[in-house]
Design a protein around this motif. Structure first.
Motif, PDB file in Angstrom:
ATOM      1  N   GLY A 103      45.519  35.431  24.860  1.00  0.00           N
ATOM      2  CA  GLY A 103      45.703  36.727  25.314  1.00  0.00           C
ATOM      3  C   GLY A 103      46.124  37.514  24.136  1.00  0.00           C
ATOM      4  O   GLY A 103      46.231  36.860  22.929  1.00  0.00           O
ATOM      5  N   PHE A 104      46.795  38.585  24.796  1.00  0.00           N
ATOM      6  CA  PHE A 104      47.351  39.448  23.721  1.00  0.00           C
ATOM      7  C   PHE A 104      48.695  39.971  24.300  1.00  0.00           C
ATOM      8  O   PHE A 104      48.785  40.322  25.305  1.00  0.00           O
ATOM      9  CB  PHE A 104      46.321  40.697  23.607  1.00  0.00           C
ATOM     10  N   ALA A 105      49.674  40.272  23.363  1.00  0.00           N
ATOM     11  CA  ALA A 105      50.911  40.600  23.567  1.00  0.00           C
ATOM     12  C   ALA A 105      51.249  41.800  22.700  1.00  0.00           C
ATOM     13  O   ALA A 105      51.249  41.621  21.424  1.00  0.00           O
ATOM     14  CB  ALA A 105      52.013  39.530  23.680  1.00  0.00           C
ATOM     15  N   THR A 106      51.675  43.133  23.375  1.00  0.00           N
ATOM     16  CA  THR A 106      52.189  43.846  22.544  1.00  0.00           C
ATOM     17  C   THR A 106      53.754  43.822  21.972  1.00  0.00           C
ATOM     18  O   THR A 106      54.109  42.846  22.268  1.00  0.00           O
ATOM     19  CB  THR A 106      52.388  45.113  23.296  1.00  0.00           C
ATOM     20  N   SER A 107      54.178  44.613  21.012  1.00  0.00           N
ATOM     21  CA  SER A 107      55.579  44.761  20.218  1.00  0.00           C
ATOM     22  C   SER A 107      56.447  44.689  21.301  1.00  0.00           C
ATOM     23  O   SER A 107      57.704  43.992  21.108  1.00  0.00           O
ATOM     24  CB  SER A 107      55.583  45.550  19.315  1.00  0.00           C
ATOM     25  N   GLY A 108      56.065  45.279  22.538  1.00  0.00           N
ATOM     26  CA  GLY A 108      57.311  45.463  23.353  1.00  0.00           C
ATOM     27  C   GLY A 108      57.057  44.138  24.272  1.00  0.00           C
ATOM     28  O   GLY A 108      58.172  44.270  25.160  1.00  0.00           O
ATOM     29  N   GLY A 109      56.350  43.347  24.512  1.00  0.00           N
ATOM     30  CA  GLY A 109      56.271  42.194  25.179  1.00  0.00           C
ATOM     31  C   GLY A 109      55.494  42.067  26.172  1.00  0.00           C
ATOM     32  O   GLY A 109      55.449  41.114  27.086  1.00  0.00           O
ATOM     33  N   VAL A 110      54.656  43.344  26.402  1.00  0.00           N
ATOM     34  CA  VAL A 110      53.742  43.209  27.569  1.00  0.00           C
ATOM     35  C   VAL A 110      52.500  42.572  27.195  1.00  0.00           C
ATOM     36  O   VAL A 110      51.869  42.584  26.174  1.00  0.00           O
ATOM     37  CB  VAL A 110      53.287  44.839  27.924  1.00  0.00           C
ATOM     38  N   SER A 111      51.967  41.646  28.155  1.00  0.00           N
ATOM     39  CA  SER A 111      51.087  40.740  27.979  1.00  0.00           C
ATOM     40  C   SER A 111      49.762  40.722  28.611  1.00  0.00           C
ATOM     41  O   SER A 111      49.827  41.072  29.835  1.00  0.00           O
ATOM     42  CB  SER A 111      51.292  39.370  27.591  1.00  0.00           C
ATOM     43  N   LEU A 112      48.502  40.467  28.363  1.00  0.00           N
ATOM     44  CA  LEU A 112      47.529  40.106  29.001  1.00  0.00           C
ATOM     45  C   LEU A 112      46.669  39.070  28.740  1.00  0.00           C
ATOM     46  O   LEU A 112      46.610  38.585  27.657  1.00  0.00           O
ATOM     47  CB  LEU A 112      46.463  41.486  28.891  1.00  0.00           C
ATOM     48  N   GLY A 113      46.768  37.787  29.691  1.00  0.00           N
ATOM     49  CA  GLY A 113      46.188  36.643  29.374  1.00  0.00           C
ATOM     50  C   GLY A 113      45.047  36.144  30.393  1.00  0.00           C
ATOM     51  O   GLY A 113      45.090  36.497  31.275  1.00  0.00           O
ATOM     52  N   LEU A 114      44.233  35.337  29.825  1.00  0.00           N
ATOM     53  CA  LEU A 114      43.158  34.694  30.537  1.00  0.00           C
ATOM     54  C   LEU A 114      43.433  33.158  30.518  1.00  0.00           C
ATOM     55  O   LEU A 114      43.501  32.733  29.093  1.00  0.00           O
ATOM     56  CB  LEU A 114      41.983  35.002  30.129  1.00  0.00           C
ATOM     57  N   ARG A 115      43.608  32.487  31.493  1.00  0.00           N
ATOM     58  CA  ARG A 115      43.960  31.116  31.364  1.00  0.00           C
ATOM     59  C   ARG A 115      43.118  30.296  32.531  1.00  0.00           C
ATOM     60  O   ARG A 115      42.671  30.737  33.482  1.00  0.00           O
ATOM     61  CB  ARG A 115      45.373  30.927  31.702  1.00  0.00           C
ATOM     62  N   TYR A 116      42.849  29.187  31.919  1.00  0.00           N
ATOM     63  CA  TYR A 116      42.125  27.932  32.862  1.00  0.00           C
ATOM     64  C   TYR A 116      42.906  26.972  33.439  1.00  0.00           C
ATOM     65  O   TYR A 116      43.700  26.380  32.778  1.00  0.00           O
ATOM     66  CB  TYR A 116      40.716  27.473  32.437  1.00  0.00           C
ATOM     67  N   ASN A 117      43.097  26.627  34.705  1.00  0.00           N
ATOM     68  CA  ASN A 117      44.057  25.621  35.396  1.00  0.00           C
ATOM     69  C   ASN A 117      42.913  24.513  35.757  1.00  0.00           C
ATOM     70  O   ASN A 117      42.259  24.770  36.658  1.00  0.00           O
ATOM     71  CB  ASN A 117      44.733  26.036  36.410  1.00  0.00           C
ATOM     72  N   GLY A 118      43.301  23.287  35.587  1.00  0.00           N
ATOM     73  CA  GLY A 118      42.489  22.316  35.929  1.00  0.00           C
ATOM     74  C   GLY A 118      43.438  20.984  36.563  1.00  0.00           C
ATOM     75  O   GLY A 118      44.582  21.407  36.258  1.00  0.00           O
ATOM     76  N   ALA A 119      42.783  20.113  37.214  1.00  0.00           N
ATOM     77  CA  ALA A 119      43.875  19.120  37.737  1.00  0.00           C
ATOM     78  C   ALA A 119      43.201  17.744  37.176  1.00  0.00           C
ATOM     79  O   ALA A 119      41.980  17.366  37.344  1.00  0.00           O
ATOM     80  CB  ALA A 119      43.870  19.184  39.229  1.00  0.00           C
TER      81      ALA A 119
END
Length: 216
Positions: A168-184
């Motif tokens: 993902g990407f995070a701004t200097s202010g801490g706001v973030s946008l992320g893409l994640r995969y969850n498996g089991a």
């Protein structure tokens, strides 16, 4: 499993007490289905859901490396493709609707940051809060009665052990946008005859999240 969850919380609390921890909230969309050695896997389609909760980002090596535990409510599951299948004896079966599995997810992510971009991976422990199974089965055009309640957890495992990885990407202010995969690693069913169709089935989830810091 309960002891493992308590241990995770204790370790996270110990780190948080010694570091400049950022507390925040995150929320977003889930794109989920089932994976594994499923019977008639083509019946199951992806379903949209949601997740949301709290995170704590704990620096370990300045801005470069951190540990991020999270406590998330997560809606997973699948929907049927609504197709008709015919047996060798001419019996027509059709399934429609969706099944919703609502979990408390506790991922503990190791996060590496390079500029504004970050990469993360770690284990995840999940607890099944409730089930809302809206699926229906028709045999030769007739609705078949359910053998269990649509909200019953019978036959499903209460705990799930898995993993998560993303970027993902995070701004200097801490706001973030992320893409994640969850498996089991563990199965959805506890091998009960009541959930025979889900033997060797596991949750598979893609998550798109937006995060906002509450403290820094």
């Amino acid at each position: 499993m309960k002891k493992a969850l308590i241990l995770i919380v204790a370790v996270v609390g110990s780190f948080a007490a010694q570091a400049q921890t950022t507390i925040g909230i995150k929320a977003g969309a889930n794109y989920s289905n089932l994976s594994g050695d499923l019977k008639d896997e083509s019946r199951f389609n992806n379903k949209l859901g949601f997740h949301g909760g709290l995170y704590a980002n704990i620096p370990v090596i300045s801005e470069l490396f951190s540990i991020q535990p999270e406590f998330l409510y997560s809606n997973k599951g699948f929907k049927y493709d609504d197709q008709v299948t015919t047996s060798l004896f001419g019996t027509e079966t059709r399934q429609e609707g969706s099944a919703n599995f609502n979990y408390l997810d506790v991922p503990v992510m190791a996060r590496v940051k390079a500029g504004g971009f970050f990469f993360e991976a770690g284990p995840q422990l999940s607890y099944l809060i409730n089930v809302n199974d809206k699926t229906k089965t028709y045999v030769n055009g007739q609705l078949e009665e359910r053998s269990t309640s649509e909200k019953s957890k019978e036959g499903y495992s209460d705990f799930e052990v898995g993993y998560a990885a993303g970027l993902g990407f995070a701004t200097s202010g801490g706001v973030s946008l992320g893409l994640r995969y969850n498996g089991a690693f563990t199965d959805l069913s506890d091998d009960s005859p009541a959930r025979g169709d889900f033997k060797d089935a596991r949750h598979s989830v893609f998550q798109l999240s937006v995060g906002f810091p509450l403290s820094k």
